[in-house]
Write an enzyme that holds these catalytic residues in place. Structure first.
Site, PDB file in Angstrom:
ATOM      1  N   THR A   7       0.827  -1.207   0.000  1.00  0.00           N
ATOM      2  CA  THR A   7       0.000   0.000   0.000  1.00  0.00           C
ATOM      3  C   THR A   7       0.861   1.258   0.000  1.00  0.00           C
ATOM      4  O   THR A   7       0.518   2.269  -0.630  1.00  0.00           O
ATOM      5  CB  THR A   7      -0.926   0.013   1.226  1.00  0.00           C
ATOM      6  OG1 THR A   7      -1.629  -1.226   1.275  1.00  0.00           O
ATOM      7  CG2 THR A   7      -1.919   1.152   1.156  1.00  0.00           C
ATOM      8  N   THR A   8       1.999   1.196   0.687  1.00  0.00           N
ATOM      9  CA  THR A   8       2.906   2.335   0.753  1.00  0.00           C
ATOM     10  C   THR A   8       3.435   2.711  -0.626  1.00  0.00           C
ATOM     11  O   THR A   8       3.864   3.850  -0.842  1.00  0.00           O
ATOM     12  CB  THR A   8       4.064   2.015   1.719  1.00  0.00           C
ATOM     13  OG1 THR A   8       3.512   1.707   3.001  1.00  0.00           O
ATOM     14  CG2 THR A   8       5.025   3.169   1.871  1.00  0.00           C
ATOM     15  N   ILE A  63       6.999  -5.692   8.870  1.00  0.00           N
ATOM     16  CA  ILE A  63       7.006  -5.118   7.525  1.00  0.00           C
ATOM     17  C   ILE A  63       6.746  -3.638   7.718  1.00  0.00           C
ATOM     18  O   ILE A  63       5.648  -3.220   8.062  1.00  0.00           O
ATOM     19  CB  ILE A  63       5.964  -5.779   6.607  1.00  0.00           C
ATOM     20  CG1 ILE A  63       6.345  -7.240   6.362  1.00  0.00           C
ATOM     21  CG2 ILE A  63       5.880  -5.023   5.268  1.00  0.00           C
ATOM     22  CD1 ILE A  63       5.374  -8.003   5.481  1.00  0.00           C
TER      23      ILE A  63
END
Length: 291
Positions: free
Chosen positions: A46-47, A206
């Site tokens: 998503t980043t 993560i």
């Protein structure tokens, strides 16, 4: 999954001012995090602003990441959606031969029942050529995966091997860790909570913050995994204000502001994401001068 213990970093996707992908900046970032000691990288998390990337760009990013990582560390590829059939199609079409695993977010927007989440993941796992890492992030998906759902998938589906847990619910995290299969990996998806979760028994993170804090974040995680919590605490508290600033307005706007201050990439985005406010950008700069 031994290779995915420790620090993984969810890579941002650098853009130029014209919104094209900045491949040179991505190469710099990949080298920065690997030189900083991260254990693996995640492409298309998503980043990485994946909702704004075309299908062709996603394939190009996977190939580019494999090429520039050059097997120095494992690469995890993010493939998730609210349409189960689309996830299966992408698993078939994406170049995954060099991937260590697939990080697949729980279906978002549709807000399925727990049974719907279970059936989604069973279908995805059956179609996947690589092991699946579950990803629970209810702040983005609108639906929490309960501990019972995670544990059922962990025990019943051989190809589901790990969990990125980002609910922020410490009790839920402990319930998963307590009753998971012995070889099922649980990692944190909350940078600011990671140290406490490692103390509870998680085996890695993560991370968003490790895009910038690659060396200190990786050292913190390794210290915690070695039960050297005095050293881990010192590093965590060194970075703690940074975590707060990084997520104050938006991810990845915050981490890109940090990386822009470091000269690693342009402070550019694709809508609907925009840069952080001038006030927050200045606060980040002040923090980094002290850091």
């Amino acid at each position: 999954m031994e290779q995915l213990k420790g620090t993984g970093v969810a890579l941002v996707t650098p853009f130029k001012a014209d919104e094209s992908i900045d491949w040179n900046a991505l190469e710099r970032l990949i080298n920065h995090v690997i030189d900083g000691g991260v254990n693996y990288v995640v492409s298309l998390g998503t980043t990485g602003e994946t909702p704004t990337l075309s299908a062709e760009e996603k394939v190009d990013l996977i190939k580019f990441t494999f090429e520039k990582v050059a097997k120095r560390v494992p690469v995890v590829v993010g493939i998730g959606d609210y349409n189960t059939k689309d996830v299966v199609k992408r698993l078939e079409k994406c170049p995954l031969d060099e991937a260590a695993a697939i990080l697949s977010v729980a279906p978002y927007y549709s807000k399925p029942s727990q049974e719907g989440i279970i059936q989604h993941y069973k279908t995805v796992a059956a179609a996947s050529p690589k092991p699946i890492i579950l990803y629970n992030v209810p702040g983005r998906t609108g639906r929490n995966m309960t501990a019972a759902t995670t544990l059922r998938l962990a025990h019943e589906v051989e190809n589901i091997v790990a969990m990125k847990e980002a609910s922020g619910d410490m009790v839920q995290c402990m319930q998963i860790i307590k009753d998971k299969p012995k070889d099922f990996l649980v990692v944190s998806g909350d940078d600011a909570l990671a140290l406490g979760q490692l103390a509870c028994g998680m085996e890695g993170v993560i991370s968003v913050a490790a895009n910038y804090f690659a060396a200190d974040f990786s050292s913190m995680v390794q210290a915690a995994l070695l039960n050297d919590f005095p050293a881990a605490r010192a590093l965590n508290y060194k970075m703690l204000e940074g975590f707060d600033l990084m997520f104050a307005e938006n991810n990845p706007a915050g981490i890109k502001a940090f990386l822009h201050h470091a000269g690693l990439l342009e402070n550019s985005f694709r809508l609907p994401v925009v840069p952080v406010s001038n006030e927050l950008y200045a606060k980040i700069g002040d923090f980094l001068k002290k850091y």
